[in-house]
Design a protein around this motif. Structure first.
Motif, mmCIF file in Angstrom:
data_model
loop_
_atom_site.group_PDB
_atom_site.id
_atom_site.type_symbol
_atom_site.label_atom_id
_atom_site.label_comp_id
_atom_site.label_asym_id
_atom_site.label_seq_id
_atom_site.Cartn_x
_atom_site.Cartn_y
_atom_site.Cartn_z
ATOM 1 N N LEU A 2 -0.030 50.972 -42.031
ATOM 2 C CA LEU A 2 -0.768 50.035 -41.282
ATOM 3 C C LEU A 2 0.062 49.117 -40.369
ATOM 4 O O LEU A 2 1.086 49.256 -40.344
ATOM 5 N N PHE A 77 -5.450 53.707 -37.843
ATOM 6 C CA PHE A 77 -4.986 54.282 -38.931
ATOM 7 C C PHE A 77 -6.264 54.955 -39.924
ATOM 8 O O PHE A 77 -7.179 54.524 -39.718
ATOM 9 N N ASN A 96 0.151 45.689 -45.042
ATOM 10 C CA ASN A 96 -0.085 47.065 -45.547
ATOM 11 C C ASN A 96 -0.678 46.967 -47.034
ATOM 12 O O ASN A 96 -0.847 48.184 -47.636
#
Length: 404
Positions: A2, A77, A96
């Motif tokens: 991410l 993503f 993340n």
């Protein structure tokens, strides 16, 4: 991975898996990694959620999850997996760390399990397993809130210990909201009575019960500092704004006169506007007459406000929370006959509107002062703007089909 850097110091490896859930306990075993894969099957949206600053949104699908930036709308993503999809995908700002809850068809992650996933390391941090289905998960930098049908569990993000348990009325929508300033920790959830909202100021050890509506609560949201709360009921005609410190109602605005399901509510960063989306396919923007002392703190979360901010907005002085309506979003043109006509003639109607070509479940947020972002469960993304002086119909600036 991410966007953004990995969260540092959030977990202590020696403590992972040592916390306990009152229902069944948090799993101490690491789960198998989510596997990237190619899918030819049609992708179906199961959920859409904003991150905490509305700059990104996460889409849970029947194959996994995807992350999108909002300006412009672009997929950044995705992870697809072989075992099924996720009905809940909760981001933690831009880092993340995600909270994932599997869909019913997910063979590895059932809907009664919360997976805290670190995509930087491509592994699970921990799992929380419960006896009943998880209805919602909310994250802030120091807490995890897991919402079940009748209870909310709050855990520490540093050592995963259980800190609080809150009983609620039946909550199938998974309604729960957290503040995101580092110096204020406010949690809002349904109370134990119909139409009641419970506000927990954990930092002050204060609980407020607000009788917000006569009908069941359908939707609510907080300002970033948790001092203002907006609520809507399943009737969907009125939205009320409250001071969370003393429960005082500060303003009431009207979406319309007919019944509707309000899907989402959002404050603008400067707390001058409120947006609401409904199943009518229309997004309404209202001008707020409430303001918070030290508004700059809303865009600078690290600025320490401390008790002084609470004191200024306490029940002993509501004046700082209420400002005179300067013409934007006036009461209806019949306001001079207030008290003589039915209530909906004297309500505060929306200042600006945007009508979508088709009705779908919508979530709404502000990109800037007069920039409104709308994301639909049909895979549509809209960005529009409104005139802050004259209001009226909003202008469409971007329209994207993000689910491809």
């Amino acid at each position: 991975m991410l966007s953004g850097s990995p969260t540092q110091g959030m977990f202590s490896n020696s403590r992972i898996g040592n916390s306990e859930s009152p229902n069944s306990g948090a799993s101490s075993s690491f789960t198998q990694p989510i596997v990237d894969m190619s899918e030819n099957d049609e992708t179906e949206l199961l959920s859409i959620t904003w991150n905490q600053d509305y700059h990104c949104f996460a889409a849970g699908t029947n194959h996994g999850f995807r992350i999108y930036n909002c300006k412009p709308c672009k997929e950044t993503f995705r992870r697809d997996m072989k075992v099924g999809g996720f009905k809940i995908v909760e981001m933690l700002f831009h880092c993340n760390i995600l909270a994932l809850v599997g869909a019913v068809a997910n063979s590895h992650y059932p809907p009664n399990k919360v997976l805290i996933w670190d995509d930087y390391q491509s592994r699970s941090i921990c799992e929380f397993t419960f006896r009943s289905e998880v209805r919602g998960v909310k994250l802030r930098r120091d807490r995890i809130a897991v919402v079940l049908e009748h209870k909310i569990y709050v855990y520490s993000f540093t050592d995963l210990k259980l800190l609080h348990q809150i009983e609620t009325l039946a909550n199938p929508r998974g309604l729960c909201c957290l503040s995101h300033h580092s110096n204020t920790f406010v949690l809002v959830c349904p109370g134990l009575n119909k139409g009641q909202v419970r506000v927990e100021h954990f930092g002050l050890n204060v609980t407020k019960l607000i009788s917000a509506h006569d009908s069941q609560i359908a939707c609510f949201t907080l300002t970033l500092d948790g001092l203002l709360l907006a609520t809507a009921s399943i009737t969907g005609t009125l939205i009320r704004i409250f001071n969370t410190m003393d429960g005082t109602q500060l303003q009431e605005v009207r979406r319309g006169a007919d019944r509707a399901e309000i899907n989402s509510i959002a404050f603008s960063p400067n707390v001058q506007w409120l947006a609401a989306s409904s199943d009518k396919g229309t997004v309404h923007v209202f001008s707020l007459r409430v303001r918070v002392s030290g508004e700059d703190s809303l865009t600078q979360p690290n600025v320490v406000q401390g008790p002084a901010l609470f004191h200024q907005n306490s029940s002993t002085s509501l004046d700082p929370l209420i400002s005179t309506n300067t013409g934007a979003n006036p009461n209806s043109t019949f306001s001079f006959m207030r008290g003589l006509l039915p209530k909906y003639f004297s309500s505060e109607w929306s200042f600006a509107q945007f009508r979508l070509p088709q009705s779908t479940h919508l979530i709404v947020a502000f990109g800037s002062e007069n920039d409104v972002i709308i994301v639909g469960m049909n895979g549509s993304f809209y960005r529009c703007s409104f005139d802050i002086v004259h209001g009226g119909e909003m202008m469409q600036k971007e329209c994207v089909r993000f689910l491809k």
